[in-house]
Design a protein around this motif. Structure first.
Motif, mmCIF file in Angstrom:
data_model
loop_
_atom_site.group_PDB
_atom_site.id
_atom_site.type_symbol
_atom_site.label_atom_id
_atom_site.label_comp_id
_atom_site.label_asym_id
_atom_site.label_seq_id
_atom_site.Cartn_x
_atom_site.Cartn_y
_atom_site.Cartn_z
ATOM 1 N N VAL A 1 -7.632 -3.802 -5.719
ATOM 2 C CA VAL A 1 -6.452 -3.959 -6.570
ATOM 3 C C VAL A 1 -6.419 -5.301 -7.292
ATOM 4 N N HIS B 1 -6.450 -3.036 -0.529
ATOM 5 C CA HIS B 1 -5.241 -3.741 -0.974
ATOM 6 C C HIS B 1 -5.201 -5.208 -0.572
ATOM 7 N N ALA C 1 0.833 -1.205 0.000
ATOM 8 C CA ALA C 1 0.000 0.000 0.000
ATOM 9 C C ALA C 1 0.865 1.253 0.000
#
Length: 350
Positions: free
Chosen positions: A138, A101, A18
Motif C-alpha cells: 500500500v 499493509h 486493513a
C-alpha cells in the motif's frame, strides 16, 4: 464479471486500516459489477475459541471455494496470507493476491509470540507471498519494510496506494477557504501515546497563548483516552479541547469540512496516511511528520506540510499565510489521486 473473495480476518469492528480497505474493496468491486464475497472474523461463530481460526479458516475456505469457484482470492491481512500458504503447502492451488499493509513485519520482528512459532506462521506466510500471483504494497514504505523483513522471491510486486471512497467522501459543493472557517484544529486517530496527541497538546498550549479562539477537536477512542482527558484537565484546557469519541462517517466528514487544519503527529511507523487523504478530500489542509508512509500522503506545500521538528507545528498553525496558501481546491485535487475505486481495479487486474 469476476467472482472475487475478499479474505480478511480484519474487518469493520476489528483491526485498523486493513479492515477499512477490505470494506472499500467489497463496495468498489460490487459497484464495478463483480460478484463479491467476504471471509472475515464475522464468518467464524462467536462460540468458536479465538485461536481455532487456524483450523476454521482453511476448512471454510476450501468448502466455499469448491462451492463458488472464485476467479480471484484477495488476501488482505496476515491471517489470510498465512492460510493460503498453509493450503498451498497441502497441495491446494488458488488464484490469489496478497495485500501488505505494513503491520506484517511487526509480527516477526517485534512480537514473535509462542503461538506464532508453534504454527510456523512466518514459514507459511512466506510461502504464501512467494506463490501469490502478485503482492501489492500500500506504499513504498511498506514495500521497503517487507523486503527487509521477509525473503521475498516473488517477482510480481507492485505499489498501489489505497484511497478514499469517493462515493462517501464526496467533495463539498461549497468550498470554504481557511479564512472563512472556524478555528478548529482536528485530529482523527486512536488515542494511544504513539499517535502524538500528548505532543500536540504541548503545541496547542503555545497556539492558545497567542490566539485563544482556537479549539482542538479530538475524534477517536483508545486505551489512553482517559489519560489524555486528564492531561487536558490538569492544563486547565477543558473548554478548548472537545472530545468526540468514535463518530460515524457523516459526522467525520462534517468535521473535515469545517476544520481550519488537520493535525496528526504520529510517532508510529505508519504504512501510509489515509486519514490525511480523507481530510484533503473535504478541502482541509493537513500537517504530519516527515517520515515513513506519511511522507507519501503529504506533498509539502501542496496539500499540507511535513514537519521534521514537532516544536514548529504551533508556528505553522498560527502563520495564516502558510495555511491559506494550501487551497481547498489543491487539497481535493491531491486526494483524488488516491481513489479506492482505482485501487480496486489494480487489485483485480489479472
Amino acid at each position: 464479471m469476476k467472482k472475487i473473495l475478499i479474505f480478511s480476518d480484519e474487518y469493520l469492528g476489528k483491526g485498523g486500516g486493513a479492515g477499512v480497505v477490505a470494506d472499500q474493496l467489497f463496495n468498489d468491486f460490487k459497484r464495478q459489477g463483480d460478484e463479491c464475497y467476504l471471509l472475515t472474523y464475522k464468518s467464524i461463530p462467536s462460540w468458536v475459541p479465538s485461536f481455532f481460526w487456524i483450523i476454521y479458516y482453511p476448512v471454510l475456505l476450501v468448502i466455499q471455494y469448491f462451492r463458488t469457484r472464485y476467479d480471484l482470492i484477495v488476501c488482505n491481512d496476515p491471517k489470510a496470507i498465512y492460510t493460503l500458504g498453509l493450503l498451498n503447502r497441502l497441495g491446494f492451488k488458488f488464484n490469489y493476491k496478497c495485500i501488505m499493509h505494513g503491520s506484517e513485519y511487526r509480527i516477526f520482528s517485534e512480537c514473535i509470540s509462542f503461538v506464532n512459532r508453534i504454527v510456523l506462521f512466518k514459514y507459511f506466510f512466506q510461502i504464501s507471498i512467494n506463490k501469490a500471483m502478485e503482492v501489492i504494497f500500500v506504499s513504498k514504505c511498506v514495500k521497503k519494510q517487507s523486503q527487509n523483513s521477509f525473503d521475498i522471491t516473488n517477482k510480481n510486486l507492485k505499489v498501489v496506494y489505497a484511497g478514499v471512497e469517493l462515493a462517501i467522501f464526496t467533495p463539498p459543493e461549497k468550498i470554504n477557504t481557511p479564512e472563512s472557517k472556524n478555528k478548529i484544529i482536528l485530529t482523527v486517530a486512536r488515542v494511544i501515546k504513539g499517535k502524538g496527541h500528548f505532543e500536540f497538546l504541548e503545541e496547542f498550549k503555545k497556539v492558545l497563548s497567542n490566539d485563544s479562539s482556537f479549539r482542538w477537536h479530538v475524534v477517536g477512542d483508545g486505551m489512553d483516552l482517559d489519560l489524555l482527558k486528564s492531561a487536558v484537565q490538569t492544563a486547565g484546557l477543558e473548554e478548548f479541547v472537545i472530545f468526540h469519541g468514535k463518530v460515524n462517517r457523516v459526522d467525520i466528514i462534517k468535521l473535515y469540512r469545517n476544520s481550519y487544519v488537520f493535525v496528526l503527529l504520529t510517532k508510529l511507523k505508519e504504512a501510509f496516511g489515509l486519514v490525511f487523504i480523507e481530510a484533503n478530500s473535504q478541502g482541509c489542509a493537513v500537517i504530519g511528520p516527515n517520515k515513513h508512509g506519511v511522507k507519501e500522503a503529504i506533498e509539502n506545500g501542496v496539500n499540507g506540510y511535513l514537519v521534521d521538528n514537532l516544536n514548529c507545528v504551533s508556528g505553522l498553525i498560527l502563520d495564516k499565510s502558510k495555511i491559506s496558501s494550501i487551497t481547498p481546491e489543491a487539497c481535493i485535487k491531491h486526494s483524488q489521486k488516491f481513489c479506492s475505486s482505482k485501487f480496486a481495479l489494480e487489485v483485480k487486474e489479472l
